[in-house]
Design a protein around this motif. Structure first.
Motif, PDB file in Angstrom:
ATOM      1  N   ALA A  58      34.647 -62.318 -16.486  1.00 48.74           N
ATOM      2  CA  ALA A  58      34.230 -63.717 -16.592  1.00 48.74           C
ATOM      3  C   ALA A  58      32.670 -63.813 -16.897  1.00 48.74           C
ATOM      4  CB  ALA A  58      34.368 -64.577 -15.445  1.00 48.74           C
ATOM      5  N   ILE A  60      25.467 -55.159  -8.500  1.00 50.49           N
ATOM      6  CA  ILE A  60      25.926 -54.380  -7.282  1.00 50.49           C
ATOM      7  C   ILE A  60      26.705 -53.057  -7.459  1.00 50.49           C
ATOM      8  CG2 ILE A  60      26.138 -56.528  -5.750  1.00 50.49           C
ATOM      9  CD1 ILE A  60      29.151 -56.411  -6.009  1.00 50.49           C
ATOM     10  N   THR A  66      30.523 -61.623  -5.931  1.00 55.27           N
ATOM     11  CA  THR A  66      29.961 -62.622  -6.847  1.00 55.27           C
ATOM     12  C   THR A  66      29.782 -63.894  -6.417  1.00 55.27           C
ATOM     13  OG1 THR A  66      31.504 -63.026  -8.465  1.00 55.27           O
ATOM     14  CG2 THR A  66      30.249 -61.022  -8.757  1.00 55.27           C
ATOM     15  N   VAL A  82      35.827 -55.054  -5.089  1.00 55.32           N
ATOM     16  CA  VAL A  82      37.200 -55.924  -4.294  1.00 55.32           C
ATOM     17  C   VAL A  82      37.727 -54.905  -3.135  1.00 55.32           C
ATOM     18  CG1 VAL A  82      37.565 -56.581  -6.615  1.00 55.32           C
ATOM     19  CG2 VAL A  82      38.390 -54.497  -5.913  1.00 55.32           C
ATOM     20  N   LEU A  85      39.744 -63.189 -12.491  1.00 55.03           N
ATOM     21  CA  LEU A  85      39.568 -64.676 -12.694  1.00 55.03           C
ATOM     22  C   LEU A  85      38.819 -65.080 -13.741  1.00 55.03           C
ATOM     23  CD1 LEU A  85      37.325 -66.591 -10.065  1.00 55.03           C
ATOM     24  CD2 LEU A  85      36.941 -64.220 -11.064  1.00 55.03           C
ATOM     25  N   PRO A  93      36.487 -48.804  -8.152  1.00 57.52           N
ATOM     26  CA  PRO A  93      36.569 -49.508  -9.478  1.00 57.52           C
ATOM     27  C   PRO A  93      36.601 -50.940  -8.932  1.00 57.52           C
ATOM     28  CG  PRO A  93      38.744 -49.072  -8.820  1.00 57.52           C
ATOM     29  CD  PRO A  93      37.777 -48.379  -7.546  1.00 57.52           C
ATOM     30  N   VAL A  94      35.821 -51.795 -10.006  1.00 53.32           N
ATOM     31  CA  VAL A  94      36.008 -53.143 -10.094  1.00 53.32           C
ATOM     32  C   VAL A  94      35.957 -53.561 -11.509  1.00 53.32           C
ATOM     33  CG1 VAL A  94      33.545 -53.624 -10.247  1.00 53.32           C
ATOM     34  CG2 VAL A  94      35.099 -55.371  -9.090  1.00 53.32           C
ATOM     35  N   MET A  95      36.932 -54.404 -11.777  1.00 58.07           N
ATOM     36  CA  MET A  95      37.053 -55.164 -13.167  1.00 58.07           C
ATOM     37  C   MET A  95      36.790 -56.666 -12.994  1.00 58.07           C
ATOM     38  SD  MET A  95      38.985 -52.425 -14.493  1.00 58.07           S
ATOM     39  CE  MET A  95      39.685 -50.895 -13.639  1.00 58.07           C
ATOM     40  N   ALA A  96      35.840 -57.155 -13.830  1.00 57.58           N
ATOM     41  CA  ALA A  96      35.512 -58.403 -14.039  1.00 57.58           C
ATOM     42  C   ALA A  96      34.874 -58.758 -15.210  1.00 57.58           C
ATOM     43  CB  ALA A  96      34.142 -58.643 -12.905  1.00 57.58           C
ATOM     44  N   GLU A 126      30.651 -65.708 -16.314  1.00 59.00           N
ATOM     45  CA  GLU A 126      29.991 -66.489 -14.870  1.00 59.00           C
ATOM     46  C   GLU A 126      29.671 -65.374 -13.967  1.00 59.00           C
ATOM     47  OE1 GLU A 126      32.880 -67.730 -16.313  1.00 59.00           O
ATOM     48  OE2 GLU A 126      32.865 -69.661 -16.433  1.00 59.00           O
ATOM     49  N   GLU A 127      30.552 -64.233 -14.013  1.00 55.25           N
ATOM     50  CA  GLU A 127      30.081 -63.399 -12.850  1.00 55.25           C
ATOM     51  C   GLU A 127      29.786 -61.777 -13.277  1.00 55.25           C
ATOM     52  OE1 GLU A 127      33.468 -62.354 -10.161  1.00 55.25           O
ATOM     53  OE2 GLU A 127      34.684 -61.749 -11.909  1.00 55.25           O
ATOM     54  N   ASP A 134      26.363 -60.680 -12.054  1.00 51.95           N
ATOM     55  CA  ASP A 134      26.293 -60.436 -10.589  1.00 51.95           C
ATOM     56  C   ASP A 134      26.983 -59.357 -10.308  1.00 51.95           C
ATOM     57  OD1 ASP A 134      24.737 -62.948 -10.020  1.00 51.95           O
ATOM     58  OD2 ASP A 134      26.610 -64.003 -10.544  1.00 51.95           O
ATOM     59  N   MET A 135      28.207 -59.131 -11.152  1.00 52.38           N
ATOM     60  CA  MET A 135      28.992 -57.900 -10.677  1.00 52.38           C
ATOM     61  C   MET A 135      28.329 -56.530 -10.829  1.00 52.38           C
ATOM     62  SD  MET A 135      31.777 -57.186  -8.731  1.00 52.38           S
ATOM     63  CE  MET A 135      33.264 -58.450  -8.918  1.00 52.38           C
ATOM     64  N   PHE A 179      30.408 -66.637  -8.087  1.00 49.68           N
ATOM     65  CA  PHE A 179      31.456 -67.127  -8.799  1.00 49.68           C
ATOM     66  C   PHE A 179      32.879 -66.942  -8.093  1.00 49.68           C
ATOM     67  CE2 PHE A 179      34.556 -66.824 -12.735  1.00 49.68           C
ATOM     68  CZ  PHE A 179      34.638 -68.363 -12.946  1.00 49.68           C
ATOM     69  N   ARG A 180      33.035 -65.894  -7.597  1.00 50.15           N
ATOM     70  CA  ARG A 180      34.300 -65.493  -6.991  1.00 50.15           C
ATOM     71  C   ARG A 180      34.411 -66.283  -5.662  1.00 50.15           C
ATOM     72  NH1 ARG A 180      37.518 -60.290  -8.347  1.00 50.15           N
ATOM     73  NH2 ARG A 180      36.528 -60.249 -10.443  1.00 50.15           N
ATOM     74  N   ALA A 188      43.390 -60.073 -31.113  1.00 51.08           N
ATOM     75  CA  ALA A 188      42.543 -61.088 -31.596  1.00 51.08           C
ATOM     76  C   ALA A 188      42.774 -61.480 -32.919  1.00 51.08           C
ATOM     77  CB  ALA A 188      41.219 -60.367 -31.257  1.00 51.08           C
ATOM     78  N   LEU A 205      39.909 -55.848 -27.564  1.00 51.19           N
ATOM     79  CA  LEU A 205      38.705 -56.703 -27.540  1.00 51.19           C
ATOM     80  C   LEU A 205      39.055 -58.174 -28.028  1.00 51.19           C
ATOM     81  CD1 LEU A 205      36.371 -55.780 -30.571  1.00 51.19           C
ATOM     82  CD2 LEU A 205      39.074 -55.801 -30.331  1.00 51.19           C
ATOM     83  N   ASN A 206      38.390 -59.424 -27.822  1.00 48.94           N
ATOM     84  CA  ASN A 206      38.134 -60.535 -28.475  1.00 48.94           C
ATOM     85  C   ASN A 206      36.734 -60.925 -28.324  1.00 48.94           C
ATOM     86  OD1 ASN A 206      37.751 -62.026 -25.897  1.00 48.94           O
ATOM     87  ND2 ASN A 206      40.082 -61.771 -25.554  1.00 48.94           N
ATOM     88  N   ARG A 207      36.398 -62.182 -28.967  1.00 48.77           N
ATOM     89  CA  ARG A 207      35.062 -62.593 -28.894  1.00 48.77           C
ATOM     90  C   ARG A 207      34.371 -62.747 -27.579  1.00 48.77           C
ATOM     91  NH1 ARG A 207      32.577 -62.401 -33.783  1.00 48.77           N
ATOM     92  NH2 ARG A 207      33.850 -62.867 -35.754  1.00 48.77           N
TER      93      ARG A 207
END
Lengths: 268, 268, 268
Positions: free
Chosen positions: C48, C58, A101, A140, A69, C43-46, C50-51, C54-55, A103-104, B48, C69-71
């Motif tokens: 944002a 853990i 997190t 997750v 997200l 695996p975890v993909m995050a 905002e998180e 935190d991710m 945020f989630r 990008a 990639l992007n900025r």
């Protein structure tokens, strides 16, 4: 609900090919689309705020999934969800990683507050965290913490006023009043990424053809678990790669006969 | 064009490994990259705005696909497309889901207006909607509506001044003047997500080595259909999962002999 | 380091199921998650902003990959990387396509300047370009240019003060002082997209359980190469599709005995 009714719903998915609009995470898009196609549904993925309302308008179900997200995506989910609510289109929500997190958790709760959810599906830790209970979660994936999933599901269904599905060793499905347990499935599903996410989308496909959403979700759960069992029967311990592919095969191959022979669910 | 010429183009793809720059949707990135690698091409994905012009500058073809579009992505597509036009690099465009929402139709038309497209590939509903005809479409899949695909393709090619490929039960390829029908392929391709998208990228790979773009696209279509037929011959009715994997295999395995033996196309 | 120590690290990955946080590209998310699951990691993909902090908090390892990639994504990578540095969590960096465009080179260097990298993994062209040497690269694949990979790796390790892994026909692993060569592996890995990216994540998984990062990375490289060899032994020349699936199987199936029997590495 009996096996003949379940078979009929599966048959209708395959005949009507319901369009299922998925706003989902970038890890599972391909697997979700292939799983829905294999089952006989018609997947579409569209996230742009400029089009989600139009896309949901031609769809039979909306699936929201917060696996990867961000704020923009959540805005699109809420916009699509509100449109689905207005149009009477079922909304299936998968709060992936809620609790991992803040945020989630916050975004999952925001979505639930803004959108009327028809079916909420997650592992126990996710559902607990959506409810505001601090249940340990590992990224997750469900954590080690054990609890009473039936009680948790019933609490969630009552508090959130929705159908709740908690998947795990046994799956729980409840309206808060009526509760089913489904014991079909196989633990190797946890070794393939996105099997929970795809299940949520498969519930969407079944909900796209059957207005009784308890029947739709129960049929989806049972069907999905049987597909996993048949896949294991075929590939044995060849490994998670072969299982993933055979599972996609079985989503196309599970028959009414299989449902009659293998379905394992009971009402509590 | 004959089978020997087709075989030669395929051989050149495998020897020259053309770099194909894809700006595509998040559902098919993995499958597209694997399909191109299997064929012998070299895929790159870059979106990008800061780098698309540079990336297209080292590529032999540019593939644009709006399957999960947003405004930012469309801007990158237009920037990359204009650069490709300046450099004489072929641009292959896949207007996924045009007609499903007004936003898709509008963005597809914007891209066609801003970028000189070398080959436009879609299903009949997508091509019709790009042209401004209201043809029913079901999400990103062709709808039920039947029409004269040959006439539609010729109209589109003339109006848009590009080579048009409409895929379906039979594939149509036309410049508006010269038209080919290709009957290789298999309907199970519609049960694997991204097979249309990958075909567009495969056309890109062939266009990356062969300047005669009618020959390039016709060879790509025939080759792709033969790969599907050989995959079915191998996996029979094992299911869409096995077909997907065997199809990836066959993209590497189809030989000149296969083209001579199985190619099924004709000029109208 | 010997095979028994390697086997022990592999065993610990499978017992401890380390959570690996991946900020990676949209082409390989699914394959990476499935590979890590198959191996026994989580695996975890995050992405944002905002998180990500935190991710990573853990997680047992952080993997950064600039494939698409992007900025915004780079900002998230730097934020996550700085947090990992503060918490003492290893950061594995894959500078995909560095050198293919100035933007990639610049962003790769920015990440290396802002984040203390534990292990840097790439092909020779990527590592050279990160160092500021103009080494030809073909999109995201190693170009034709041949050089002395051992020398390049040692230079990079010294200049960047990190462990460097250069994969190719033979893999080089070096701290700048201590250098290993690994000759396990198979060239068909280059026909499946994301096998380099997944290797980087597998190094992350091993680094998640073993503090000696040279031992962790060397074990990961050897294990990964053996999995590829065993996959080839099983599928022969069936094609890249079958190889991909069998390789996922083998990530789950490689045993201590396999490591003792097949490991092929030496210290220089």
């Amino acid at each position: 609900m009996n096996c003949s009714e379940m078979s009929l719903i599966l048959q209708r998915v395959r005949e009507e090919n319901p369009l299922v609009h998925n706003i989902t995470n970038v890890v599972v898009t391909n697997f979700t689309a292939n799983g829905l196609l294999s089952l006989g549904a018609s997947p579409v993925m569209a996230n742009a705020s400029e089009e989600v309302a139009d896309m949901v308008g031609i769809s039979r179900a909306l699936v929201l999934n917060i696996g990867t997200l961000n704020r923009e995506l959540v805005s699109s989910m809420i916009l699509a969800g509100k449109t689905a609510n207005e149009l009477g289109i079922p909304v299936i929500f998968d709060p992936v990683g809620a609790g991992a997190t803040p945020f989630r958790t916050e975004m999952a709760q925001l979505i639930i507050n803004e959108v009327k959810i028809s079916v909420l599906r997650g592992n126990a830790a996710e559902i607990a965290n959506v409810l505001g209970e601090k249940w340990e979660i590992k990224g997750v994936d469900a954590g080690e913490q054990q609890g009473n999933n039936v009680e948790l599901a019933i609490n969630a269904a009552k508090k959130l006023n929705t159908i709740v599905v908690i998947t795990g060793k046994e799956d729980v499905l409840t309206t808060g009043e009526t509760t089913y347990l489904v014991s079909n499935g196989h633990h190797l599903l946890t070794k393939v990424t996105g099997t929970g996410c795809l299940l949520t989308s498969v519930i969407g496909a079944f909900a796209g053809v059957e207005k009784n959403l308890v029947h739709a979700a129960l049929s989806a759960l049972t069907f999905y678990g049987i597909a996993a069992e048949k896949a294991i029967e075929k590939v044995g311990n060849m490994g998670p790669g072969s299982f993933q592919i055979e599972f996609l095969n079985q989503l196309a191959l599970v028959t009414s006969e299989d449902i009659h022979q293998f379905a394992s669910f009971k009402q509590l």
